[in-house]
Design a protein around this motif. Sequence first.
Motif, PDB file in Angstrom:
ATOM      1  N   LYS A 311       0.823  -1.217   0.000  1.00  0.00           N
ATOM      2  CA  LYS A 311       0.000   0.000   0.000  1.00  0.00           C
ATOM      3  C   LYS A 311       0.858   1.268   0.000  1.00  0.00           C
ATOM      4  N   SER A 312       2.143   1.082   0.378  1.00  0.00           N
ATOM      5  CA  SER A 312       2.971   2.285   0.469  1.00  0.00           C
ATOM      6  C   SER A 312       3.578   2.678  -0.879  1.00  0.00           C
ATOM      7  N   MET A 313       3.338   1.886  -1.926  1.00  0.00           N
ATOM      8  CA  MET A 313       3.920   2.249  -3.217  1.00  0.00           C
ATOM      9  C   MET A 313       3.311   3.557  -3.719  1.00  0.00           C
ATOM     10  N   GLN A 314       4.199   4.466  -4.149  1.00  0.00           N
ATOM     11  CA  GLN A 314       3.712   5.743  -4.668  1.00  0.00           C
ATOM     12  C   GLN A 314       3.778   5.736  -6.186  1.00  0.00           C
ATOM     13  N   MET A 315       3.027   6.650  -6.782  1.00  0.00           N
ATOM     14  CA  MET A 315       3.061   6.752  -8.239  1.00  0.00           C
ATOM     15  C   MET A 315       3.871   7.979  -8.631  1.00  0.00           C
ATOM     16  N   THR A 316       4.490   7.922  -9.819  1.00  0.00           N
ATOM     17  CA  THR A 316       5.204   9.107 -10.303  1.00  0.00           C
ATOM     18  C   THR A 316       4.166  10.174 -10.662  1.00  0.00           C
ATOM     19  N   ASP A 317       4.602  11.395 -10.560  1.00  0.00           N
ATOM     20  CA  ASP A 317       3.701  12.506 -10.823  1.00  0.00           C
ATOM     21  C   ASP A 317       3.802  12.844 -12.302  1.00  0.00           C
ATOM     22  N   GLU A 318       3.065  12.122 -13.112  1.00  0.00           N
ATOM     23  CA  GLU A 318       3.237  12.300 -14.545  1.00  0.00           C
ATOM     24  C   GLU A 318       1.881  12.250 -15.222  1.00  0.00           C
ATOM     25  N   LYS A 319       1.714  13.167 -16.172  1.00  0.00           N
ATOM     26  CA  LYS A 319       0.466  13.296 -16.894  1.00  0.00           C
ATOM     27  C   LYS A 319       0.175  12.117 -17.824  1.00  0.00           C
ATOM     28  N   MET A 320       1.241  11.689 -18.490  1.00  0.00           N
ATOM     29  CA  MET A 320       1.058  10.729 -19.558  1.00  0.00           C
ATOM     30  C   MET A 320       0.934   9.304 -19.036  1.00  0.00           C
ATOM     31  N   LEU A 321       1.966   8.849 -18.378  1.00  0.00           N
ATOM     32  CA  LEU A 321       1.987   7.469 -17.910  1.00  0.00           C
ATOM     33  C   LEU A 321       2.471   7.446 -16.472  1.00  0.00           C
ATOM     34  N   ALA A 322       1.589   7.590 -15.522  1.00  0.00           N
ATOM     35  CA  ALA A 322       2.027   7.519 -14.126  1.00  0.00           C
ATOM     36  C   ALA A 322       2.459   6.081 -13.867  1.00  0.00           C
ATOM     37  N   MET A 323       3.641   5.920 -13.265  1.00  0.00           N
ATOM     38  CA  MET A 323       4.149   4.572 -13.009  1.00  0.00           C
ATOM     39  C   MET A 323       4.507   4.445 -11.539  1.00  0.00           C
ATOM     40  N   GLY A 324       4.585   3.197 -11.069  1.00  0.00           N
ATOM     41  CA  GLY A 324       4.958   2.978  -9.680  1.00  0.00           C
ATOM     42  C   GLY A 324       6.381   3.461  -9.429  1.00  0.00           C
ATOM     43  N   LYS A 325       6.569   4.167  -8.320  1.00  0.00           N
ATOM     44  CA  LYS A 325       7.892   4.723  -8.020  1.00  0.00           C
ATOM     45  C   LYS A 325       8.885   3.645  -7.634  1.00  0.00           C
ATOM     46  N   ASN A 326      10.097   3.808  -8.158  1.00  0.00           N
ATOM     47  CA  ASN A 326      11.195   2.908  -7.825  1.00  0.00           C
ATOM     48  C   ASN A 326      12.117   3.654  -6.863  1.00  0.00           C
ATOM     49  N   PRO A 327      12.275   3.147  -5.629  1.00  0.00           N
ATOM     50  CA  PRO A 327      13.071   3.887  -4.637  1.00  0.00           C
ATOM     51  C   PRO A 327      14.534   4.059  -5.029  1.00  0.00           C
ATOM     52  N   TYR A 328      14.995   3.320  -6.021  1.00  0.00           N
ATOM     53  CA  TYR A 328      16.410   3.408  -6.424  1.00  0.00           C
ATOM     54  C   TYR A 328      16.639   4.440  -7.526  1.00  0.00           C
ATOM     55  N   LEU A 329      15.568   5.012  -8.055  1.00  0.00           N
ATOM     56  CA  LEU A 329      15.743   5.879  -9.231  1.00  0.00           C
ATOM     57  C   LEU A 329      15.346   7.332  -8.976  1.00  0.00           C
ATOM     58  N   GLU A 330      16.043   8.212  -9.680  1.00  0.00           N
ATOM     59  CA  GLU A 330      15.687   9.643  -9.684  1.00  0.00           C
ATOM     60  C   GLU A 330      14.676   9.875 -10.805  1.00  0.00           C
ATOM     61  N   THR A 331      14.035  11.033 -10.760  1.00  0.00           N
ATOM     62  CA  THR A 331      13.112  11.362 -11.860  1.00  0.00           C
ATOM     63  C   THR A 331      13.545  12.663 -12.548  1.00  0.00           C
ATOM     64  N   THR A 332      13.063  12.851 -13.770  1.00  0.00           N
ATOM     65  CA  THR A 332      13.306  14.116 -14.480  1.00  0.00           C
ATOM     66  C   THR A 332      12.346  15.162 -13.908  1.00  0.00           C
ATOM     67  N   ASP A 333      12.488  16.392 -14.364  1.00  0.00           N
ATOM     68  CA  ASP A 333      11.582  17.454 -13.899  1.00  0.00           C
ATOM     69  C   ASP A 333      10.135  17.177 -14.298  1.00  0.00           C
ATOM     70  N   TRP A 334       9.952  16.281 -15.244  1.00  0.00           N
ATOM     71  CA  TRP A 334       8.586  15.937 -15.660  1.00  0.00           C
ATOM     72  C   TRP A 334       8.141  14.595 -15.062  1.00  0.00           C
ATOM     73  N   GLY A 335       8.895  14.122 -14.072  1.00  0.00           N
ATOM     74  CA  GLY A 335       8.452  12.927 -13.337  1.00  0.00           C
ATOM     75  C   GLY A 335       8.753  11.597 -13.998  1.00  0.00           C
ATOM     76  N   TRP A 336       9.632  11.584 -15.016  1.00  0.00           N
ATOM     77  CA  TRP A 336       9.955  10.317 -15.673  1.00  0.00           C
ATOM     78  C   TRP A 336      11.161   9.697 -14.964  1.00  0.00           C
TER      79      TRP A 336
END
Length: 469
Positions: A311-336
Amino acid sequence: MSFRFPDEFLWGGATAANQIEGAHNADGKGLSTSDVQPFGSFGELKQRQAGDFNLKDTAIDFYHRYPDDIALFAELGFTCFRLSIAWSRIFPKGDELVPNELGLAYYDKIFDELEKHGIVPLVTLSHYEMPLYLAQQYQGWKSRELIGFFERYARVVFSRYGNRVKQWLTFNEINISLHEPFTGAGIPRGSDSQSLYQGMHHQLVASAKAVKACHELIPDAKIGNMMLGAIQYPLTPDPDDVLAALQENRDWLFFGDVQCRGYYPSYMTRKFKEIGVSLDISEADKEALKETVDFISFSYYMTGCISVNNKSMQMTDEKMLAMGKNPYLETTDWGWQIDPKGLRIVLNFLYDRYQKPLFIVENGLGAVDQVNEQGEIEDDYRIAYLNDHLYQVGEALQDGVEVMGYTSWGPIDLVSASTAQMSKRYGFIYVDRDDNGQGSLARKRKKSFYWYQSVIKSQGENLRAPAES
Ligand code: BG6
């Protein structure tokens, strides 16, 4: 990197007609579905009215500036340039019998210019647009009639350009229509699964017919499919997560399976039953699907995670394809989520599955660039992103994966597809234009221009291991 990419490896950049050309109603072009998406592929649709502002009407004016832009690509050392043909330039409404000569003549000039510089074109038949009339009158690919219209269009362009264009792609990111059906398929938003999958079936048949036509009309050409290659990892080793990731990935691999193997994979039989979809697939369709692609192409920007119970999985903040967040990865300014190693994984994964040559036809970093006081654009972040991804392509080549080439997305700044912004820039070449359409449209080389030039020149030998970069 001590490794040298193979001599025949193609280096270049990738674009789409509606994101660069502008001239949206010039020389007999009809309106396309992209012309009613002024807010991007996921934004509200807006019927055209006189005086409306749409950044894509001019885009970066490649329509008129192509000689200078192609000269810059040549200076970069490109051996390949991916572009799309706007179907509505060739058949303004889409269901005509006779093509628009002025539209055909425009692409003649582009291919001549590329030839002059020794740059090989890689041409997408349909990149996120189609004649608007087909969407309005036929509900897009929901209608079986589109197969014939598309085949006619494909045959016309193969016959016209076949002496100069030897590499083709059918539908850009064919799998995206399951998430956004209007953009790639002109299918009304909100359509049920039955209509969506039937529309996708029509596209798959049309794609196979285009492959057949290409093989007939240009025997020395190669034609591939194109998928959005966003792989999903299980968030945890919980078998439920692993199974869910397998099933999620099948949502896009399904397209590759049909286009590479020539028939529907058996797992879709169960899926269709479970979601209440019953497709109209004729014997002639089955026969047509047997014509499979010569190579597989895909775009690669991000990966995601899947979890069923966490239940603690978060989603990326993205308009096009919100995906489950990976704790090992950074995101771009657009949430990818930025995952260079994921590219090596996808390349190996696809090669293991299909044993066909692969082409990375999109990858890149959308970022805000600042012009400094000296008038320079120091985009070290883009260099780091591309270096790390290309390094992994080198690793995959050493793993034995057959990779035909790499065309980074938007080698010259262009209008973003999902958000219709100029400020989301991917280029090695800066274009002076903002989100409100202000600017001189002048071009300027960024720091990454010289970096990519040196990568191409050294055949990848000067790529740095991620830890060193
Ligand atoms: C791909 C599309 O999905 O991603 C391109 O094929 C698009 O058309 C690219 O431009 C990058 O997406 P965006 O939304 O940043 O332009």
